[in-house]
Design an enzyme around this catalytic site. Sequence first.
Site, mmCIF file in Angstrom:
data_model
loop_
_atom_site.group_PDB
_atom_site.id
_atom_site.type_symbol
_atom_site.label_atom_id
_atom_site.label_comp_id
_atom_site.label_asym_id
_atom_site.label_seq_id
_atom_site.Cartn_x
_atom_site.Cartn_y
_atom_site.Cartn_z
ATOM 1 N N ARG A 8 0.166 4.077 -0.954
ATOM 2 C CA ARG A 8 1.521 4.534 -1.233
ATOM 3 C C ARG A 8 1.496 5.569 -2.345
ATOM 4 N NH1 ARG A 8 5.885 -0.282 -1.611
ATOM 5 N NH2 ARG A 8 6.682 1.237 -3.113
ATOM 6 N N LYS A 22 3.799 -10.887 -2.673
ATOM 7 C CA LYS A 22 4.819 -11.549 -1.853
ATOM 8 C C LYS A 22 4.603 -11.280 -0.363
ATOM 9 C CE LYS A 22 8.246 -9.441 -3.935
ATOM 10 N NZ LYS A 22 7.442 -8.638 -4.876
ATOM 11 N N ARG A 73 -4.688 -0.584 -4.519
ATOM 12 C CA ARG A 73 -4.188 -1.129 -3.253
ATOM 13 C C ARG A 73 -4.151 -0.075 -2.145
ATOM 14 N NH1 ARG A 73 1.707 -3.928 -3.129
ATOM 15 N NH2 ARG A 73 2.382 -1.785 -3.542
#
Length: 213
Positions: A159, A13, A125
């Site tokens: 993250r 998104k 990621r």
Amino acid sequence: MNIILLGPPGAGKGTQARILVDERGMTQLSTGDMLREAKDSGTEMGKKVAEVMARGELVTDEIVIGLIREKLEAGGSGFIFDGFPRTLKQADALADLLDDMGQTLDKVVELRVNDEALVERITARSTCGNCGEVYNDITKPIPADGKCSNCGGTEFKRRADDNADSLKKRLMEYYKQTSPLIGYYYAKGQHCRVDGLGEIGDVKAAIAGKLDG
């Protein structure tokens, strides 16, 4: 045109929102960004946000709606709602706000993904520490020269919760709280769906087809 990009964490998104901002001049309303900006703004709304966050409490839906109202009042060439709504109650609140302001929600684009493939994507990621550009070891690796293709930064980070166990918990929260929005917006005739696991350019083209169709 006002739209929602809907999908589980890692569906892409944020990447697609940035493309829409760059190519169509739309404004991305990210809940997290709005809260951080408000906290540092010194406005009355900002003071409320700062007080709530200082207490370690969750910011209420009413405050988020208030921040969205401020952004809509500032004007723009269309808004992308990112991270809001997450629940049916929030969806009703957003609908009431838009109606009150004489605006409409034009499309809700669901980025449909396969959970197993999503876990593979998320655990690979990383993001640029300077501008937030997203990279992936498999589909979009960090450039060979070690510099971000967007800003030239050289610091990249992952993250802490981009691991399989954390992602499965986040997916469960999505399916419990947010996935009911699919039926909600389908009933309103606003929902459409694209394959969120395609190449970035293919997903971009699919979204454009839905928005312009």
